[in-house]
Design a protein around this motif. Structure first.
Motif, PDB file in Angstrom:
ATOM      1  N   ALA A   1     -54.936  44.609  83.503  1.00  0.00           N
ATOM      2  CA  ALA A   1     -53.662  45.278  83.199  1.00  0.00           C
ATOM      3  C   ALA A   1     -52.554  44.803  84.129  1.00  0.00           C
ATOM      4  CB  ALA A   1     -53.827  46.792  83.301  1.00  0.00           C
ATOM      5  N   PHE A   2     -52.847  44.652  85.417  1.00  0.00           N
ATOM      6  CA  PHE A   2     -51.845  44.139  86.357  1.00  0.00           C
ATOM      7  C   PHE A   2     -51.422  42.720  85.987  1.00  0.00           C
ATOM      8  CE2 PHE A   2     -52.985  47.510  89.387  1.00  0.00           C
ATOM      9  CZ  PHE A   2     -51.727  47.857  89.826  1.00  0.00           C
TER      10      PHE A   2
ATOM     11  N   ASN B   1     -38.343  41.104  92.693  1.00  0.00           N
ATOM     12  CA  ASN B   1     -39.029  40.368  93.759  1.00  0.00           C
ATOM     13  C   ASN B   1     -39.893  41.290  94.608  1.00  0.00           C
ATOM     14  OD1 ASN B   1     -38.396  37.442  93.733  1.00  0.00           O
ATOM     15  ND2 ASN B   1     -36.319  38.243  93.598  1.00  0.00           N
ATOM     16  N   TYR B   2     -39.387  42.480  94.896  1.00  0.00           N
ATOM     17  CA  TYR B   2     -40.179  43.460  95.641  1.00  0.00           C
ATOM     18  C   TYR B   2     -41.434  43.830  94.842  1.00  0.00           C
ATOM     19  CZ  TYR B   2     -41.697  48.032  97.277  1.00  0.00           C
ATOM     20  OH  TYR B   2     -42.454  49.077  97.701  1.00  0.00           O
ATOM     21  N   LEU B   3     -41.247  44.157  93.563  1.00  0.00           N
ATOM     22  CA  LEU B   3     -42.370  44.538  92.714  1.00  0.00           C
ATOM     23  C   LEU B   3     -43.383  43.402  92.591  1.00  0.00           C
ATOM     24  CD1 LEU B   3     -43.442  46.862  91.005  1.00  0.00           C
ATOM     25  CD2 LEU B   3     -42.188  45.923  89.075  1.00  0.00           C
ATOM     26  N   ASN B   4     -42.903  42.190  92.442  1.00  0.00           N
ATOM     27  CA  ASN B   4     -43.783  41.026  92.346  1.00  0.00           C
ATOM     28  C   ASN B   4     -44.643  40.900  93.603  1.00  0.00           C
ATOM     29  OD1 ASN B   4     -44.685  38.609  90.975  1.00  0.00           O
ATOM     30  ND2 ASN B   4     -43.581  37.491  92.558  1.00  0.00           N
ATOM     31  N   THR B   5     -44.040  41.066  94.762  1.00  0.00           N
ATOM     32  CA  THR B   5     -44.781  40.977  96.020  1.00  0.00           C
ATOM     33  C   THR B   5     -45.845  42.072  96.107  1.00  0.00           C
ATOM     34  OG1 THR B   5     -42.859  40.038  97.138  1.00  0.00           O
ATOM     35  CG2 THR B   5     -44.549  41.024  98.538  1.00  0.00           C
ATOM     36  N   GLN B   6     -45.470  43.291  95.748  1.00  0.00           N
ATOM     37  CA  GLN B   6     -46.409  44.409  95.828  1.00  0.00           C
ATOM     38  C   GLN B   6     -47.562  44.253  94.836  1.00  0.00           C
ATOM     39  OE1 GLN B   6     -46.274  46.780  98.239  1.00  0.00           O
ATOM     40  NE2 GLN B   6     -44.618  45.492  98.972  1.00  0.00           N
TER      41      GLN B   6
ATOM     42  N   ALA C   1     -50.076  41.659  95.892  1.00  0.00           N
ATOM     43  CA  ALA C   1     -50.974  42.166  96.935  1.00  0.00           C
ATOM     44  C   ALA C   1     -52.068  43.036  96.331  1.00  0.00           C
ATOM     45  CB  ALA C   1     -50.182  42.947  97.980  1.00  0.00           C
ATOM     46  N   VAL C   2     -51.700  43.908  95.418  1.00  0.00           N
ATOM     47  CA  VAL C   2     -52.687  44.764  94.744  1.00  0.00           C
ATOM     48  C   VAL C   2     -53.643  43.902  93.934  1.00  0.00           C
ATOM     49  CG1 VAL C   2     -52.983  46.530  92.952  1.00  0.00           C
ATOM     50  CG2 VAL C   2     -51.204  46.797  94.690  1.00  0.00           C
ATOM     51  N   GLU C   3     -53.114  42.902  93.246  1.00  0.00           N
ATOM     52  CA  GLU C   3     -53.946  42.001  92.448  1.00  0.00           C
ATOM     53  C   GLU C   3     -54.993  41.315  93.325  1.00  0.00           C
ATOM     54  OE1 GLU C   3     -53.410  38.280  89.338  1.00  0.00           O
ATOM     55  OE2 GLU C   3     -51.921  38.547  90.920  1.00  0.00           O
ATOM     56  N   ALA C   4     -54.578  40.842  94.490  1.00  0.00           N
ATOM     57  CA  ALA C   4     -55.514  40.161  95.386  1.00  0.00           C
ATOM     58  C   ALA C   4     -56.614  41.122  95.854  1.00  0.00           C
ATOM     59  CB  ALA C   4     -54.773  39.581  96.583  1.00  0.00           C
TER      60      ALA C   4
ATOM     61  N   MET D   1     -60.679  40.874  94.873  1.00  0.00           N
ATOM     62  CA  MET D   1     -61.762  40.851  95.864  1.00  0.00           C
ATOM     63  C   MET D   1     -62.772  41.958  95.602  1.00  0.00           C
ATOM     64  SD  MET D   1     -59.888  39.868  99.438  1.00  0.00           S
ATOM     65  CE  MET D   1     -61.400  40.038 100.347  1.00  0.00           C
ATOM     66  N   ALA D   2     -62.287  43.153  95.291  1.00  0.00           N
ATOM     67  CA  ALA D   2     -63.187  44.289  95.045  1.00  0.00           C
ATOM     68  C   ALA D   2     -64.015  44.072  93.781  1.00  0.00           C
ATOM     69  CB  ALA D   2     -62.386  45.579  94.933  1.00  0.00           C
TER      70      ALA D   2
END
Length: 88
Positions: A44-45, A67-72, A75-78, A82-83
């Protein structure tokens, strides 16, 4: 219902194709369910990034919000990636 189970200290309530909804106390089954759930959120992300955020940035590359949303979200995607791929 899941919140109530947590508040009452009951085993987690999960849904699988084989068993439907059921209380689960198996560590392996819980970890598998959690990985699947995280993988779905990751999808979904990624769809949000490619379908909405990327076009927004293409139209308005200097948008502070985009740009702020893209950065956040990256980070959540990464973290989700991993999880979702963790092995025991």
């Amino acid at each position: 219902m899941r919140d109530l189970c947590g508040e009452l200290g009951w085993p987690p309530l999960i849904w699988t194709r084989v068993d439907g909804y059921h209380f689960c106390a198996s560590e392996e089954e819980l970890e598998e369910w959690e990985r699947i759930w995280i993988s779905e959120k990751l999808t979904a992300f990624r769809r949000m990034i490619t379908g909405t955020l990327a076009p927004h940035l293409a139209l308005f590359p200097r948008s502070r919000w985009a740009n702020y949303l893209n950065t956040q979200i990256k980070a959540v995607e990464a973290s989700l990636e991993m999880a979702a791929s963790q092995t025991r």
